[in-house]
Design a protein around this motif. Sequence first.
Motif, PDB file in Angstrom:
ATOM      1  N   GLY A  92       0.912  -1.221   0.067  1.00  0.00           N
ATOM      2  CA  GLY A  92       0.055   0.042  -0.047  1.00  0.00           C
ATOM      3  C   GLY A  92       0.726   1.364  -0.102  1.00  0.00           C
ATOM      4  O   GLY A  92       0.536   2.279  -0.689  1.00  0.00           O
ATOM      5  N   ARG A  93       1.874   1.129   0.798  1.00  0.00           N
ATOM      6  CA  ARG A  93       2.879   2.450   0.790  1.00  0.00           C
ATOM      7  C   ARG A  93       3.831   2.748  -0.475  1.00  0.00           C
ATOM      8  O   ARG A  93       3.861   3.969  -0.785  1.00  0.00           O
ATOM      9  CB  ARG A  93       3.768   2.341   2.149  1.00  0.00           C
ATOM     10  N   HIS A  94       3.791   1.464  -1.331  1.00  0.00           N
ATOM     11  CA  HIS A  94       4.949   1.760  -2.236  1.00  0.00           C
ATOM     12  C   HIS A  94       4.456   1.265  -3.604  1.00  0.00           C
ATOM     13  O   HIS A  94       5.201   1.589  -4.657  1.00  0.00           O
ATOM     14  CB  HIS A  94       6.173   0.957  -1.616  1.00  0.00           C
ATOM     15  N   ALA A  95       3.812   0.352  -3.729  1.00  0.00           N
ATOM     16  CA  ALA A  95       3.615  -0.461  -4.911  1.00  0.00           C
ATOM     17  C   ALA A  95       2.619   0.282  -5.970  1.00  0.00           C
ATOM     18  O   ALA A  95       1.966   1.077  -5.620  1.00  0.00           O
ATOM     19  CB  ALA A  95       2.956  -1.900  -4.854  1.00  0.00           C
ATOM     20  N   ASP A  96       3.179  -0.066  -7.425  1.00  0.00           N
ATOM     21  CA  ASP A  96       2.272   0.427  -8.380  1.00  0.00           C
ATOM     22  C   ASP A  96       1.181  -0.853  -8.675  1.00  0.00           C
ATOM     23  O   ASP A  96       0.196  -0.422  -9.130  1.00  0.00           O
ATOM     24  CB  ASP A  96       2.818   0.814  -9.544  1.00  0.00           C
ATOM     25  N   ILE A  97       1.790  -2.149  -8.666  1.00  0.00           N
ATOM     26  CA  ILE A  97       1.035  -3.350  -8.839  1.00  0.00           C
ATOM     27  C   ILE A  97       1.121  -4.190  -7.656  1.00  0.00           C
ATOM     28  O   ILE A  97       2.297  -4.017  -7.248  1.00  0.00           O
ATOM     29  CB  ILE A  97       1.719  -3.669 -10.036  1.00  0.00           C
ATOM     30  N   TRP A  98       0.155  -4.770  -7.272  1.00  0.00           N
ATOM     31  CA  TRP A  98       0.163  -5.889  -6.174  1.00  0.00           C
ATOM     32  C   TRP A  98      -0.128  -7.078  -7.057  1.00  0.00           C
ATOM     33  O   TRP A  98      -1.025  -7.460  -7.556  1.00  0.00           O
ATOM     34  CB  TRP A  98      -0.982  -5.593  -5.002  1.00  0.00           C
ATOM     35  N   GLY A 155      -0.991 -10.676  -5.775  1.00  0.00           N
ATOM     36  CA  GLY A 155      -1.607 -11.413  -4.774  1.00  0.00           C
ATOM     37  C   GLY A 155      -1.958 -12.706  -4.929  1.00  0.00           C
ATOM     38  O   GLY A 155      -1.707 -13.348  -6.222  1.00  0.00           O
ATOM     39  N   SER A 156      -2.596 -13.344  -3.971  1.00  0.00           N
ATOM     40  CA  SER A 156      -2.928 -14.859  -4.312  1.00  0.00           C
ATOM     41  C   SER A 156      -4.464 -14.929  -3.882  1.00  0.00           C
ATOM     42  O   SER A 156      -4.829 -14.373  -3.150  1.00  0.00           O
ATOM     43  CB  SER A 156      -2.095 -15.564  -3.325  1.00  0.00           C
ATOM     44  N   HIS A 157      -5.073 -15.699  -4.816  1.00  0.00           N
ATOM     45  CA  HIS A 157      -6.299 -15.984  -4.587  1.00  0.00           C
ATOM     46  C   HIS A 157      -6.527 -17.484  -3.781  1.00  0.00           C
ATOM     47  O   HIS A 157      -7.657 -17.881  -3.911  1.00  0.00           O
ATOM     48  CB  HIS A 157      -7.203 -16.051  -5.873  1.00  0.00           C
ATOM     49  N   ARG A 158      -5.415 -18.153  -3.576  1.00  0.00           N
ATOM     50  CA  ARG A 158      -5.691 -19.488  -3.009  1.00  0.00           C
ATOM     51  C   ARG A 158      -6.532 -19.463  -1.843  1.00  0.00           C
ATOM     52  O   ARG A 158      -7.234 -20.724  -1.467  1.00  0.00           O
ATOM     53  CB  ARG A 158      -4.106 -19.981  -2.589  1.00  0.00           C
ATOM     54  N   GLY A 159      -6.626 -18.585  -1.021  1.00  0.00           N
ATOM     55  CA  GLY A 159      -7.613 -18.627   0.145  1.00  0.00           C
ATOM     56  C   GLY A 159      -8.878 -18.533  -0.151  1.00  0.00           C
ATOM     57  O   GLY A 159      -9.890 -18.430   0.887  1.00  0.00           O
ATOM     58  N   GLY A 160      -9.229 -17.890  -1.533  1.00  0.00           N
ATOM     59  CA  GLY A 160     -10.611 -18.016  -1.633  1.00  0.00           C
ATOM     60  C   GLY A 160     -11.172 -16.352  -1.543  1.00  0.00           C
ATOM     61  O   GLY A 160     -10.144 -15.594  -1.559  1.00  0.00           O
ATOM     62  N   ASP A 161     -12.301 -16.268  -2.055  1.00  0.00           N
ATOM     63  CA  ASP A 161     -12.779 -14.743  -2.025  1.00  0.00           C
ATOM     64  C   ASP A 161     -12.571 -13.908  -0.944  1.00  0.00           C
ATOM     65  O   ASP A 161     -12.272 -12.665  -0.903  1.00  0.00           O
ATOM     66  CB  ASP A 161     -14.266 -14.748  -2.435  1.00  0.00           C
ATOM     67  N   GLU A 162     -13.135 -14.565   0.285  1.00  0.00           N
ATOM     68  CA  GLU A 162     -12.918 -13.691   1.573  1.00  0.00           C
ATOM     69  C   GLU A 162     -11.524 -13.231   2.039  1.00  0.00           C
ATOM     70  O   GLU A 162     -11.188 -12.149   2.192  1.00  0.00           O
ATOM     71  CB  GLU A 162     -13.392 -14.730   2.827  1.00  0.00           C
ATOM     72  N   ALA A 163     -10.594 -14.208   1.955  1.00  0.00           N
ATOM     73  CA  ALA A 163      -9.136 -13.886   1.896  1.00  0.00           C
ATOM     74  C   ALA A 163      -8.400 -12.777   1.240  1.00  0.00           C
ATOM     75  O   ALA A 163      -7.868 -12.019   1.227  1.00  0.00           O
ATOM     76  CB  ALA A 163      -8.226 -15.256   1.879  1.00  0.00           C
ATOM     77  N   TRP A 164      -8.956 -12.936  -0.103  1.00  0.00           N
ATOM     78  CA  TRP A 164      -8.394 -12.081  -1.219  1.00  0.00           C
ATOM     79  C   TRP A 164      -9.039 -10.717  -0.736  1.00  0.00           C
ATOM     80  O   TRP A 164      -8.386  -9.534  -1.097  1.00  0.00           O
ATOM     81  CB  TRP A 164      -8.906 -12.533  -2.511  1.00  0.00           C
ATOM     82  N   LEU A 165     -10.295 -10.587  -0.678  1.00  0.00           N
ATOM     83  CA  LEU A 165     -10.854  -9.086  -0.237  1.00  0.00           C
ATOM     84  C   LEU A 165     -10.471  -8.599   0.971  1.00  0.00           C
ATOM     85  O   LEU A 165     -10.036  -7.479   1.097  1.00  0.00           O
ATOM     86  CB  LEU A 165     -12.385  -9.327  -0.179  1.00  0.00           C
ATOM     87  N   MET A 183      -7.219  -9.094   2.094  1.00  0.00           N
ATOM     88  CA  MET A 183      -5.898  -8.653   1.762  1.00  0.00           C
ATOM     89  C   MET A 183      -6.040  -7.436   0.662  1.00  0.00           C
ATOM     90  O   MET A 183      -5.161  -6.582   1.261  1.00  0.00           O
ATOM     91  CB  MET A 183      -5.176  -9.700   1.267  1.00  0.00           C
ATOM     92  N   ARG A 184      -6.891  -7.347  -0.100  1.00  0.00           N
ATOM     93  CA  ARG A 184      -7.075  -6.119  -0.911  1.00  0.00           C
ATOM     94  C   ARG A 184      -7.425  -4.845  -0.019  1.00  0.00           C
ATOM     95  O   ARG A 184      -6.747  -3.752  -0.280  1.00  0.00           O
ATOM     96  CB  ARG A 184      -8.105  -6.541  -2.017  1.00  0.00           C
ATOM     97  N   ASP A 185      -8.218  -4.819   0.998  1.00  0.00           N
ATOM     98  CA  ASP A 185      -8.657  -3.824   1.712  1.00  0.00           C
ATOM     99  C   ASP A 185      -7.337  -3.630   2.721  1.00  0.00           C
ATOM    100  O   ASP A 185      -7.224  -2.188   2.766  1.00  0.00           O
ATOM    101  CB  ASP A 185      -9.879  -4.489   2.762  1.00  0.00           C
ATOM    102  N   ILE A 186      -6.604  -4.571   3.033  1.00  0.00           N
ATOM    103  CA  ILE A 186      -5.428  -3.831   3.881  1.00  0.00           C
ATOM    104  C   ILE A 186      -4.619  -2.996   2.847  1.00  0.00           C
ATOM    105  O   ILE A 186      -4.021  -1.980   3.340  1.00  0.00           O
ATOM    106  CB  ILE A 186      -4.463  -5.169   4.236  1.00  0.00           C
ATOM    107  N   VAL A 187      -4.374  -3.584   1.674  1.00  0.00           N
ATOM    108  CA  VAL A 187      -3.447  -2.813   0.649  1.00  0.00           C
ATOM    109  C   VAL A 187      -4.051  -1.296   0.425  1.00  0.00           C
ATOM    110  O   VAL A 187      -3.472  -0.305   0.505  1.00  0.00           O
ATOM    111  CB  VAL A 187      -3.534  -3.476  -0.760  1.00  0.00           C
ATOM    112  N   ARG A 188      -5.528  -1.163   0.211  1.00  0.00           N
ATOM    113  CA  ARG A 188      -6.157  -0.028   0.080  1.00  0.00           C
ATOM    114  C   ARG A 188      -5.901   0.930   1.334  1.00  0.00           C
ATOM    115  O   ARG A 188      -5.781   1.940   0.944  1.00  0.00           O
ATOM    116  CB  ARG A 188      -7.576  -0.174  -0.548  1.00  0.00           C
TER     117      ARG A 188
END
Length: 291
Positions: free
Chosen positions: A191-197, A199-209, A211-216
């Motif tokens: 979130g602080r530095h990347a232009d592209i993240w 990530g992994s969807h191996r944990g399913g939708d809930e885990a992905w969302l 992680m995405r919210d932490i980045v945002r």
Amino acid sequence: MTKFGWLSPVAGHAGSDFQPIVMYQEEHIFPQALPHFDSLWIADHFYGFDADKKEGFLEAWVTLSWLAARFPDVMLCHHVLGHGYRNPALTAKMASTLQVLSGNRFILGIGGGWREDEYDSYGYDFPSAATRLRQLEEVVQICKLMWTEEHPTFTGKHFSIDDAAATPRPDVVPPICIGSSGEQIGLPIVGRHADIWNGSHRGGDEAWLRMRDIVRTSASDAGRDPDDIECSITVGGDLPETDADSEAWVERLQHLRSLGANYFIMDFGHPLNVEPALRFAEQVIAPIKAD
């Protein structure tokens, strides 16, 4: 805009007669398939995953430089560099050089590294995951300074540089892709530095969302616009052989799009001919990009 990358295996195994697969794809697949993809990605390891180490693995920087010269119209990224394999200033210098020579087509894909046996074999230190990630943040900071400042100097807890000029500096600063799924340290760094993240969807939708919210959230806390970070997922599977196969791909990728992913890094393994790749381009990439 949705983007597609092609992840090409630099390994060679029994299924490829131990020829690195990227060499086969360079000759038989890429000339026709790559014009339909936005980027070309390769992994960063030193040998394969078989116990007797017969499987070859081409070095990442040399291979990507070769591909940059062979295919001048595609973006280029590692998937992803283990930062501990190379000194941070050297990484920044190599990146700036490839960016200049490729005409601004390089993306720095980088992460904390994970393969302890490889670090041990090559004589690299392998600190804890938390330390490797904190080191990663300093590596990214050093890269940005060396790409943009005439006399870059940095003193961190893990690394330092002193007037480490990286001339010729690139006209376009390479985008930074960080591969991480670590919720405590890694994703806030994204979130602080990347232009592209990446990530992994191996944990399913809930885990992905989650992680995405932490980045945002981390991007917002750092004063950045979260929408400026592209969310990429590496997706593996076989290329389509039928219309039904293509429809299944569209359904799968559209679902991931609904979760906020907008960059798909496609891992198709070792296809032996280009026709399924062209089917994927026509029946999957084209309709998704048009949507």
